[in-house]
Design a protein around this motif. Structure first.
Motif, PDB file in Angstrom:
ATOM      1  N   THR A  86       0.885  -1.167   0.096  1.00 51.34           N
ATOM      2  CA  THR A  86      -0.077  -0.117   0.004  1.00 51.34           C
ATOM      3  C   THR A  86       0.990   1.104  -0.014  1.00 51.34           C
ATOM      4  O   THR A  86       0.435   2.081  -0.655  1.00 51.34           O
ATOM      5  CB  THR A  86      -0.916  -0.077   1.264  1.00 51.34           C
ATOM      6  OG1 THR A  86      -0.136  -0.177   2.442  1.00 51.34           O
ATOM      7  CG2 THR A  86      -2.050  -1.229   1.233  1.00 51.34           C
ATOM      8  N   HIS A  87       2.055   1.287   0.770  1.00 52.79           N
ATOM      9  CA  HIS A  87       2.984   2.507   0.646  1.00 52.79           C
ATOM     10  C   HIS A  87       4.020   1.865   1.137  1.00 52.79           C
ATOM     11  O   HIS A  87       4.344   0.686   1.773  1.00 52.79           O
ATOM     12  CB  HIS A  87       2.593   3.679   1.314  1.00 52.79           C
ATOM     13  CG  HIS A  87       2.142   3.120   2.763  1.00 52.79           C
ATOM     14  ND1 HIS A  87       1.261   2.403   3.532  1.00 52.79           N
ATOM     15  CD2 HIS A  87       2.751   3.972   3.987  1.00 52.79           C
ATOM     16  CE1 HIS A  87       1.053   2.573   4.552  1.00 52.79           C
ATOM     17  NE2 HIS A  87       2.028   3.373   5.116  1.00 52.79           N
ATOM     18  N   ALA A  88       5.078   2.698   1.209  1.00 45.39           N
ATOM     19  CA  ALA A  88       6.665   2.375   1.425  1.00 45.39           C
ATOM     20  C   ALA A  88       7.169   2.327   2.770  1.00 45.39           C
ATOM     21  O   ALA A  88       8.092   1.826   3.195  1.00 45.39           O
ATOM     22  CB  ALA A  88       7.472   3.187   0.648  1.00 45.39           C
ATOM     23  N   HIS A  89       6.328   2.606   3.746  1.00 45.58           N
ATOM     24  CA  HIS A  89       6.697   2.517   5.267  1.00 45.58           C
ATOM     25  C   HIS A  89       7.022   1.199   5.688  1.00 45.58           C
ATOM     26  O   HIS A  89       6.352   0.221   5.167  1.00 45.58           O
ATOM     27  CB  HIS A  89       5.618   3.128   6.219  1.00 45.58           C
ATOM     28  CG  HIS A  89       5.583   4.595   6.070  1.00 45.58           C
ATOM     29  ND1 HIS A  89       4.268   5.369   6.443  1.00 45.58           N
ATOM     30  CD2 HIS A  89       6.459   5.422   5.534  1.00 45.58           C
ATOM     31  CE1 HIS A  89       4.334   6.612   6.098  1.00 45.58           C
ATOM     32  NE2 HIS A  89       5.648   6.881   5.639  1.00 45.58           N
ATOM     33  N   PHE A  90       8.142   1.243   6.417  1.00 47.48           N
ATOM     34  CA  PHE A  90       8.713  -0.270   6.800  1.00 47.48           C
ATOM     35  C   PHE A  90       7.733  -1.134   7.462  1.00 47.48           C
ATOM     36  O   PHE A  90       7.844  -2.326   6.779  1.00 47.48           O
ATOM     37  CB  PHE A  90       9.881  -0.058   7.970  1.00 47.48           C
ATOM     38  CG  PHE A  90       9.390  -0.231   9.232  1.00 47.48           C
ATOM     39  CD1 PHE A  90       8.667   0.982   9.801  1.00 47.48           C
ATOM     40  CD2 PHE A  90       9.501  -1.285   9.994  1.00 47.48           C
ATOM     41  CE1 PHE A  90       8.333   0.949  11.247  1.00 47.48           C
ATOM     42  CE2 PHE A  90       9.114  -1.350  11.284  1.00 47.48           C
ATOM     43  CZ  PHE A  90       8.366  -0.252  11.986  1.00 47.48           C
ATOM     44  N   ASP A  91       6.873  -0.919   8.120  1.00 46.77           N
ATOM     45  CA  ASP A  91       5.980  -1.817   8.754  1.00 46.77           C
ATOM     46  C   ASP A  91       5.032  -2.626   7.798  1.00 46.77           C
ATOM     47  O   ASP A  91       4.490  -3.525   7.841  1.00 46.77           O
ATOM     48  CB  ASP A  91       5.076  -1.148   9.873  1.00 46.77           C
ATOM     49  CG  ASP A  91       4.600   0.149   9.484  1.00 46.77           C
ATOM     50  OD1 ASP A  91       5.156   0.785   8.455  1.00 46.77           O
ATOM     51  OD2 ASP A  91       3.479   0.897  10.115  1.00 46.77           O
ATOM     52  N   HIS A  92       4.848  -2.270   6.461  1.00 41.74           N
ATOM     53  CA  HIS A  92       4.022  -2.633   5.255  1.00 41.74           C
ATOM     54  C   HIS A  92       4.996  -3.217   4.441  1.00 41.74           C
ATOM     55  O   HIS A  92       4.300  -3.894   3.597  1.00 41.74           O
ATOM     56  CB  HIS A  92       3.024  -1.431   4.691  1.00 41.74           C
ATOM     57  CG  HIS A  92       2.326  -0.599   5.876  1.00 41.74           C
ATOM     58  ND1 HIS A  92       1.031  -0.848   5.872  1.00 41.74           N
ATOM     59  CD2 HIS A  92       2.670   0.434   6.661  1.00 41.74           C
ATOM     60  CE1 HIS A  92       0.566  -0.384   7.019  1.00 41.74           C
ATOM     61  NE2 HIS A  92       1.460   0.572   7.527  1.00 41.74           N
ATOM     62  N   THR A  93       6.229  -3.019   4.413  1.00 43.81           N
ATOM     63  CA  THR A  93       7.106  -3.460   3.277  1.00 43.81           C
ATOM     64  C   THR A  93       8.104  -4.524   3.702  1.00 43.81           C
ATOM     65  O   THR A  93       8.463  -5.129   2.665  1.00 43.81           O
ATOM     66  CB  THR A  93       7.476  -2.348   2.453  1.00 43.81           C
ATOM     67  OG1 THR A  93       8.360  -1.564   3.301  1.00 43.81           O
ATOM     68  CG2 THR A  93       6.472  -1.386   1.878  1.00 43.81           C
ATOM     69  N   GLY A  99      -2.075  11.432  -0.108  1.00 44.34           N
ATOM     70  CA  GLY A  99      -2.857  11.509   1.307  1.00 44.34           C
ATOM     71  C   GLY A  99      -1.758  11.379   2.347  1.00 44.34           C
ATOM     72  O   GLY A  99      -1.205  11.916   2.984  1.00 44.34           O
ATOM     73  N   HIS A 100      -2.033   9.854   3.131  1.00 42.75           N
ATOM     74  CA  HIS A 100      -0.864   9.548   4.037  1.00 42.75           C
ATOM     75  C   HIS A 100       0.518   9.700   3.684  1.00 42.75           C
ATOM     76  O   HIS A 100       1.529  10.123   4.378  1.00 42.75           O
ATOM     77  CB  HIS A 100      -1.360   7.997   4.404  1.00 42.75           C
ATOM     78  CG  HIS A 100      -0.270   7.470   5.454  1.00 42.75           C
ATOM     79  ND1 HIS A 100       0.011   8.176   6.606  1.00 42.75           N
ATOM     80  CD2 HIS A 100       0.660   6.596   5.238  1.00 42.75           C
ATOM     81  CE1 HIS A 100       0.906   7.107   7.081  1.00 42.75           C
ATOM     82  NE2 HIS A 100       1.517   6.410   6.319  1.00 42.75           N
ATOM     83  N   THR A 101       0.759   9.145   2.277  1.00 42.11           N
ATOM     84  CA  THR A 101       2.081   9.439   1.566  1.00 42.11           C
ATOM     85  C   THR A 101       1.981  10.100   0.121  1.00 42.11           C
ATOM     86  O   THR A 101       0.681  10.263  -0.124  1.00 42.11           O
ATOM     87  CB  THR A 101       2.883   8.473   1.398  1.00 42.11           C
ATOM     88  OG1 THR A 101       2.250   7.199   0.374  1.00 42.11           O
ATOM     89  CG2 THR A 101       2.891   7.458   2.639  1.00 42.11           C
ATOM     90  N   GLY A 136      -4.784   0.751   3.279  1.00 46.83           N
ATOM     91  CA  GLY A 136      -3.518   1.284   3.774  1.00 46.83           C
ATOM     92  C   GLY A 136      -3.575   2.400   4.943  1.00 46.83           C
ATOM     93  O   GLY A 136      -4.491   2.345   5.665  1.00 46.83           O
ATOM     94  N   ASP A 137      -2.660   3.140   5.020  1.00 44.84           N
ATOM     95  CA  ASP A 137      -2.641   4.245   6.327  1.00 44.84           C
ATOM     96  C   ASP A 137      -3.390   5.370   5.758  1.00 44.84           C
ATOM     97  O   ASP A 137      -3.570   6.132   6.698  1.00 44.84           O
ATOM     98  CB  ASP A 137      -1.171   4.505   6.683  1.00 44.84           C
ATOM     99  CG  ASP A 137      -0.564   3.308   7.533  1.00 44.84           C
ATOM    100  OD1 ASP A 137      -1.509   2.156   7.515  1.00 44.84           O
ATOM    101  OD2 ASP A 137       0.553   3.419   7.769  1.00 44.84           O
ATOM    102  N   LEU A 138      -4.170   5.335   4.876  1.00 45.96           N
ATOM    103  CA  LEU A 138      -5.191   6.434   4.436  1.00 45.96           C
ATOM    104  C   LEU A 138      -6.199   6.423   5.445  1.00 45.96           C
ATOM    105  O   LEU A 138      -6.809   7.485   5.719  1.00 45.96           O
ATOM    106  CB  LEU A 138      -5.641   6.258   3.032  1.00 45.96           C
ATOM    107  CG  LEU A 138      -4.903   6.613   1.873  1.00 45.96           C
ATOM    108  CD1 LEU A 138      -5.599   6.200   0.516  1.00 45.96           C
ATOM    109  CD2 LEU A 138      -4.451   8.148   1.737  1.00 45.96           C
TER     110      LEU A 138
END
Ligand SMILES: [Zn+2]
Length: 266
Positions: free
Chosen positions: A64-71, A152-154, A171-173
């Protein structure tokens, strides 16, 4: 360790205590799609094993996006297609090592040496199926839509829509149980971007952190983000001080300060 929640036929959410993270699994007739992979390779391996207890179908991954906790868990899924927005790939390539250093330090300071070491040992995998605007993934008898609804969030959030189940992974949206995170955000655009997500008409929205929510929750969060955007604009226009904005915000001061800083930096 995590637990599964079923939010639709063959649509599951894996809930983790760490960071209150929510990861996803969508099964079709021929393949399955994994939504985000967790914060390090060990967490990814645990998630991959949990997926294998549910289905033996071949998998692909969407980030969903590049933040470490998701990737950072992606390497545990081995050779497979990894979908993401080009901005996610660019951020992981340019900023992945900085995220690794920041979060390893964070966990070490918090006394979680195990997680710090796991983050340090993680192989960062770059996505190879890039989605600038939208794409469809055919899982066999089920088509999943990937969509970049705007900043949005990113600047590179991708949402995962399962139309036949009325489910969207946002994701974090969307964030449940804690305020939205603004550190890489686009606070002025986030409300309308979230409006685009709401317009998909899903009855269940899965946030990147927290429990699955309904349309009313998403509308409520959009209203709060609208308030934050208005506060950012008023501070930029000089009609409100930053201190007044922090006071009036629906969110804690540290979160609103992040939004003001992001809005003011552009
Ligand atoms: Zn995030």
């Amino acid at each position: 360790m995590g637990r599964w929640i079923e939010v639709g036929d063959g649509v599951l959410v894996r809930r983790h205590e760490e960071l209150d993270l929510s990861l996803g699994l969508i099964a079709g007739g021929r393949g399955c799609l994994v939504v985000d992979t967790g914060g390090d390779e060990a967490q990814g391996a645990e998630f991959a094993a949990a997926v294998r207890e549910v289905t033996s179908l071949p998998w692909s991954v969407v980030l969903t996006h590049a933040h470490f906790d998701h990737t950072f868990g992606t390497a545990a899924f081995g050779e497979c297609a990894v979908w993401a927005h080009p901005g996610c790939a660019a951020e992981l390539e340019a900023g992945g090592e900085a995220q690794r250093a920041t979060w390893a330090e964070h966990y070490r300071t918090a006394g979680r040496t195990d997680i710090a070491e796991s983050i340090e040992a993680t192989r960062i995998v770059l996505p190879d199926r890039l989605v600038r605007d939208r794409a469809e993934v055919d899982l066999g008898g089920r088509v999943v839509r990937l969509l970049h609804p705007g900043p949005g969030h990113t600047g590179h959030d991708l949402v995962v829509h399962v139309p036949d189940a009325g489910v969207v992974f946002a994701g974090d949206l969307v964030e449940q149980g804690a305020p939205p995170a603004f550190e890489d955000s686009y606070p002025l655009e986030w409300p309308s971007t979230l409006g685009g997500v709401a317009a998909l008409g899903a009855s269940t929205t899965v946030p990147g952190h927290g429990e699955p929510v309904d349309a009313a929750f998403v509308a409520g969060q959009r209203a709060e983000l609208d308030e934050v955007a208005a506060l950012c604009e008023a501070v930029a226009a000089g009609t409100l001080t930053a201190a007044e904005a922090l006071e009036r915000s629906p969110y804690p001061a540290s979160f609103t300060a992040g939004a003001l800083s992001r809005a003011g930096s552009r």
